[in-house]
Design an enzyme around this catalytic site. Sequence first.
Site, PDB file in Angstrom:
ATOM      1  N   GLU A  45       0.847  -1.200   0.000  1.00  0.00           N
ATOM      2  CA  GLU A  45       0.000   0.000   0.000  1.00  0.00           C
ATOM      3  C   GLU A  45       0.877   1.244   0.000  1.00  0.00           C
ATOM      4  O   GLU A  45       2.067   1.164   0.289  1.00  0.00           O
ATOM      5  CB  GLU A  45      -0.930  -0.005   1.216  1.00  0.00           C
ATOM      6  CG  GLU A  45      -0.244  -0.243   2.527  1.00  0.00           C
ATOM      7  CD  GLU A  45      -1.221  -0.648   3.634  1.00  0.00           C
ATOM      8  OE1 GLU A  45      -1.405   0.145   4.544  1.00  0.00           O
ATOM      9  OE2 GLU A  45      -1.788  -1.754   3.574  1.00  0.00           O
TER      10      GLU A  45
ATOM     11  N   LYS B  91       2.604   4.739   1.095  1.00  0.00           N
ATOM     12  CA  LYS B  91       3.034   5.337   2.362  1.00  0.00           C
ATOM     13  C   LYS B  91       2.631   6.805   2.311  1.00  0.00           C
ATOM     14  O   LYS B  91       3.241   7.603   1.600  1.00  0.00           O
ATOM     15  CB  LYS B  91       4.544   5.186   2.526  1.00  0.00           C
ATOM     16  CG  LYS B  91       5.040   5.622   3.877  1.00  0.00           C
ATOM     17  CD  LYS B  91       6.469   5.124   4.093  1.00  0.00           C
ATOM     18  CE  LYS B  91       6.955   5.372   5.503  1.00  0.00           C
ATOM     19  NZ  LYS B  91       6.906   6.756   5.909  1.00  0.00           N
TER      20      LYS B  91
ATOM     21  N   ASP C 231       2.129  10.559   3.177  1.00  0.00           N
ATOM     22  CA  ASP C 231       3.016  11.504   3.836  1.00  0.00           C
ATOM     23  C   ASP C 231       2.219  12.476   4.699  1.00  0.00           C
ATOM     24  O   ASP C 231       1.947  13.605   4.326  1.00  0.00           O
ATOM     25  CB  ASP C 231       3.812  12.265   2.765  1.00  0.00           C
ATOM     26  CG  ASP C 231       5.081  12.835   3.352  1.00  0.00           C
ATOM     27  OD1 ASP C 231       5.395  12.520   4.509  1.00  0.00           O
ATOM     28  OD2 ASP C 231       5.759  13.600   2.647  1.00  0.00           O
TER      29      ASP C 231
ATOM     30  N   TYR D 174      -5.191   2.328   8.297  1.00  0.00           N
ATOM     31  CA  TYR D 174      -4.351   1.228   7.807  1.00  0.00           C
ATOM     32  C   TYR D 174      -3.947   0.192   8.843  1.00  0.00           C
ATOM     33  O   TYR D 174      -3.192  -0.721   8.535  1.00  0.00           O
ATOM     34  CB  TYR D 174      -3.120   1.747   7.090  1.00  0.00           C
ATOM     35  CG  TYR D 174      -2.277   2.770   7.851  1.00  0.00           C
ATOM     36  CD1 TYR D 174      -1.740   2.501   9.100  1.00  0.00           C
ATOM     37  CD2 TYR D 174      -2.015   4.020   7.275  1.00  0.00           C
ATOM     38  CE1 TYR D 174      -0.974   3.433   9.776  1.00  0.00           C
ATOM     39  CE2 TYR D 174      -1.243   4.964   7.948  1.00  0.00           C
ATOM     40  CZ  TYR D 174      -0.729   4.664   9.200  1.00  0.00           C
ATOM     41  OH  TYR D 174       0.021   5.594   9.860  1.00  0.00           O
TER      42      TYR D 174
ATOM     43  N   LYS E 272      11.138   3.670   0.131  1.00  0.00           N
ATOM     44  CA  LYS E 272      11.025   5.132   0.004  1.00  0.00           C
ATOM     45  C   LYS E 272      11.370   5.553  -1.421  1.00  0.00           C
ATOM     46  O   LYS E 272      12.420   5.161  -1.945  1.00  0.00           O
ATOM     47  CB  LYS E 272      11.997   5.809   0.971  1.00  0.00           C
ATOM     48  CG  LYS E 272      11.658   5.561   2.430  1.00  0.00           C
ATOM     49  CD  LYS E 272      10.648   6.541   2.955  1.00  0.00           C
ATOM     50  CE  LYS E 272      11.311   7.840   3.251  1.00  0.00           C
ATOM     51  NZ  LYS E 272      10.672   8.644   4.237  1.00  0.00           N
TER      52      LYS E 272
ATOM     53  N   CYS F  97      15.015  50.150  -1.558  1.00  0.00           N
ATOM     54  CA  CYS F  97      14.182  49.388  -2.485  1.00  0.00           C
ATOM     55  C   CYS F  97      14.920  49.222  -3.819  1.00  0.00           C
ATOM     56  O   CYS F  97      15.391  50.208  -4.386  1.00  0.00           O
ATOM     57  CB  CYS F  97      12.856  50.101  -2.701  1.00  0.00           C
ATOM     58  SG  CYS F  97      11.868  49.376  -4.025  1.00  0.00           S
TER      59      CYS F  97
ATOM     60  N   CYS G 271      12.838  51.569  -6.421  1.00  0.00           N
ATOM     61  CA  CYS G 271      12.697  53.027  -6.367  1.00  0.00           C
ATOM     62  C   CYS G 271      13.716  53.678  -5.445  1.00  0.00           C
ATOM     63  O   CYS G 271      13.698  54.887  -5.261  1.00  0.00           O
ATOM     64  CB  CYS G 271      11.283  53.404  -5.943  1.00  0.00           C
ATOM     65  SG  CYS G 271      10.942  53.007  -4.232  1.00  0.00           S
TER      66      CYS G 271
ATOM     67  N   CYS H  17       9.526  48.028   1.251  1.00  0.00           N
ATOM     68  CA  CYS H  17       9.767  49.342   0.674  1.00  0.00           C
ATOM     69  C   CYS H  17       8.714  50.281   1.262  1.00  0.00           C
ATOM     70  O   CYS H  17       7.537  49.950   1.304  1.00  0.00           O
ATOM     71  CB  CYS H  17       9.610  49.262  -0.843  1.00  0.00           C
ATOM     72  SG  CYS H  17       9.363  50.866  -1.619  1.00  0.00           S
TER      73      CYS H  17
ATOM     74  N   CYS I 259       5.877  53.632  -5.085  1.00  0.00           N
ATOM     75  CA  CYS I 259       6.855  52.755  -5.769  1.00  0.00           C
ATOM     76  C   CYS I 259       6.204  52.071  -6.979  1.00  0.00           C
ATOM     77  O   CYS I 259       5.149  51.431  -6.852  1.00  0.00           O
ATOM     78  CB  CYS I 259       7.360  51.722  -4.777  1.00  0.00           C
ATOM     79  SG  CYS I 259       8.364  50.430  -5.504  1.00  0.00           S
TER      80      CYS I 259
HETATM   81  S1  IVH Z   1       1.576   0.929   9.014  1.00  0.00           S
HETATM   82  C1  IVH Z   1       4.250  -0.693  12.309  1.00  0.00           C
HETATM   83  N1  IVH Z   1       0.847   1.881   6.704  1.00  0.00           N
HETATM   84  O1  IVH Z   1       4.711   5.753   8.172  1.00  0.00           O
HETATM   85  C2  IVH Z   1       3.556  -0.171  11.129  1.00  0.00           C
HETATM   86  N2  IVH Z   1       2.141   3.279   8.147  1.00  0.00           N
HETATM   87  O2  IVH Z   1       7.523   5.594   8.881  1.00  0.00           O
HETATM   88  C3  IVH Z   1       2.465   0.711  11.488  1.00  0.00           C
HETATM   89  N3  IVH Z   1       2.543   5.514   7.234  1.00  0.00           N
HETATM   90  O3  IVH Z   1       4.326   6.164  11.620  1.00  0.00           O
HETATM   91  C4  IVH Z   1       2.183   1.700  10.445  1.00  0.00           C
HETATM   92  N4  IVH Z   1       1.438   5.239   5.364  1.00  0.00           N
HETATM   93  O4  IVH Z   1       2.713   7.398  10.070  1.00  0.00           O
HETATM   94  C5  IVH Z   1       1.517   2.126   7.845  1.00  0.00           C
HETATM   95  N5  IVH Z   1       0.074   2.606   4.651  1.00  0.00           N
HETATM   96  C6  IVH Z   1       0.748   2.841   5.789  1.00  0.00           C
HETATM   97  C7  IVH Z   1       1.367   4.076   6.045  1.00  0.00           C
HETATM   98  C8  IVH Z   1       2.062   4.253   7.243  1.00  0.00           C
HETATM   99  C9  IVH Z   1       2.134   6.081   6.104  1.00  0.00           C
HETATM  100  C10 IVH Z   1       3.398   6.204   8.219  1.00  0.00           C
HETATM  101  C11 IVH Z   1       2.975   6.070   9.651  1.00  0.00           C
HETATM  102  C12 IVH Z   1       4.191   5.563  10.374  1.00  0.00           C
HETATM  103  C13 IVH Z   1       5.281   5.933   9.447  1.00  0.00           C
HETATM  104  C14 IVH Z   1       6.482   5.079   9.622  1.00  0.00           C
END
Ligand code: IVH
Length: 666
Positions: free
Chosen positions: A113, A115, A117, A226, A314, A408, A411, A426, A431
């Site tokens: 799945e 990750k 951000d 998740y 990553k 500035c 001017c 300024c 100006c």
């Molecule tokens: S599972 C032990 N699933 O990534 C695993 N985490 O770097 C529990 N995160 O603190 C987390 N997407 O904030 C999981 N699909 C995903 C995620 C995810 C983002 C984040 C989460 C975690 C961090 C770890």
Amino acid sequence: MADDIAQQIEDLRSQIRRHDHLYYVLSQPEISDQEYDRLFEQLKQLEQQHPLLITPDSPTQRVSGQPLEGFEKIAHTIPMLSINNTYNANELRDFNGRVAKSLETNDYEYVVESKIDGLAISLRYENGILKTAATRGDGNTGDDVTANVKTIKAIPLALLDNIVIPGILEIRGEVFMPNESFAQLNKLKEENEEQPFANPRNAAAGSLKLLDARITARRNLSFLAYATGELSEPLESDHYQTLEQFKQLGLPVNPYIKRAKAIDDVIKICMDWQNARPKLDYQIDGMVIKVNRFDQRDILGATGRAPKWCIAYKFPAEQAETIVESITVQVGKSGILTPVANLKAVQLSGTTVQRASLHNFDQLRRLDVRQGDTVVIEKAGEIIPQVVEVKKELRPARTEEFAIPTTCPNCDSQVRKDDNGVYIRCTNPGCSAQLKERLKYFAGRDQMDIENLGSSLIEQLVATQLVKNFADLYKLSTDQLVSLERMAEKSASNVITAIEKSKTQPLWRFIAALGIPLIGSQSAQILADHFGSLEKLLAADIETLEAIDQIGPIMAQSICKYFNNDKNKQLIEQLLNSGLEPKCEQKTSTGKLTGRIFVLTGTLQNYKRSEIEKMIKDEDGKISSSVSKKTDYLLAGENPGSKLDKANKLGVKVIDEKEFLNIIEE
Ligand code: IVH
């Protein structure tokens, strides 16, 4: 009677919950925003009349009234772990090798799945009701952010009971800010001369850690679930099925989750997403690969802060290296000087980047960016390019620290540092660089929206002194424009037509276009709706302005200061004399029934209930479902029932359809 109301309230709540789920979780709304607002308003009114019936899981309870003093701490009964990272296919293969070895079999599968951000959050539901929400903190203890989390519409306050809900159910997932909300928020920040957020993750974290949940509510955060934390009874025996159950409970789950057995398939999914990530409307910084079966997870266990059944891949950061060809200083519409790095053109996540904002001189000093430097640039949330690092080791000999301007650059007038110490401005109101920016803003899409009046034309209009203020735009003739460079008869007349057309732009656009410090288009709309006319706005004192919801004291001050300035007064006068007619689009305060509360009862003769309700709404009246002292009219049809008795008892005016029509037509 009381049961009746309680039932009505519950009905409204379940309707609203259903529509929240359709809209925020499934993205399949069934009703219009207006219809939704109507349901919500009805519930709010009923709850106001019967405060004892308010429950914490009611949709009206998402936004709490008062800011907090600080956050309480919440201990996680099951720690919130982190995930180990990998950066290439070989490291993923190594991970797979370790899994196979520990499990002593090849019979296992992964769930892959994205990750997200954002920031991790743990939601504690007790008997299906959201009780607390905590940040990850140090993994063992986090901050109690319940009030803020409750404002996130994707998070159900009460779970759906499509399946048996464990008495204690902790849901873990990611709170994040979608790209569009991030862009909007930063635009607003810039308009308000505040420091923008560097990326959507910081924006999400900043929004969730606000002590005032009313502000969080406006930040449009979202959520995807998740994992589980503490559970009184197990839900399922593997992760994939658990996520399926999440959906049954009304929780939002990433729709793109995939299962894969072979590590090569896992790698392929990761690489595909690396390229496809711009298709999502939120940021992902990699992929998470999890062993699916829980019994196998138990065998694998954890080391330190991270489980051994899970790994993150990553994505390489979307960065590029390039050279700073020069550093220039831009003068904004209110005089703020901003340093900009002009770069040797470079490709970055699909676009050519030639400039990067350095935000302000503190930032420029911190990074010590110099002409000739090799710099690393990154897109903040893939939106605004910024310089994140200077490769000092590649710096050519004899470079000089960039000199912070004392006058500035346009001017030559004196500059002054703001009280908060970040911005340099300024100080010359005349100006020409400021004027150009103000004109661009005036003509901009969110303000007067004057098509064809672009930057290069504005440059010329200012340089030739044909335009010295906004009002001069309305004095321009085709002949004058034709005398400018790259202006043929046809395009000149298009410009004049567009300027002419802008005379009838609505009031909010006019207010926004003035460029009052801290007042962007959103605040302008609030002001226009509130006052309904320019005259009323001009006459408002600071107390009146401060009393408006969403207009803070500093904004109120800024508005007063602007309208009390003689030059600004003159300018507005000139604009109005040029034929501008800023009128309010909204008829909020002009409806015949503004502030009037109606209750309907019995069978109506000539109209459907919904038709009458619409007429009331159209005239800005309100509809309540039960009679109280606040009710202005009870509209009674045949067989009215108990509401009529109550109205008579309370002295509420009772009217029939004919009388209602008279009121409307009055
Ligand atoms: S599972 C032990 N699933 O990534 C695993 N985490 O770097 C529990 N995160 O603190 C987390 N997407 O904030 C999981 N699909 C995903 C995620 C995810 C983002 C984040 C989460 C975690 C961090 C770890």
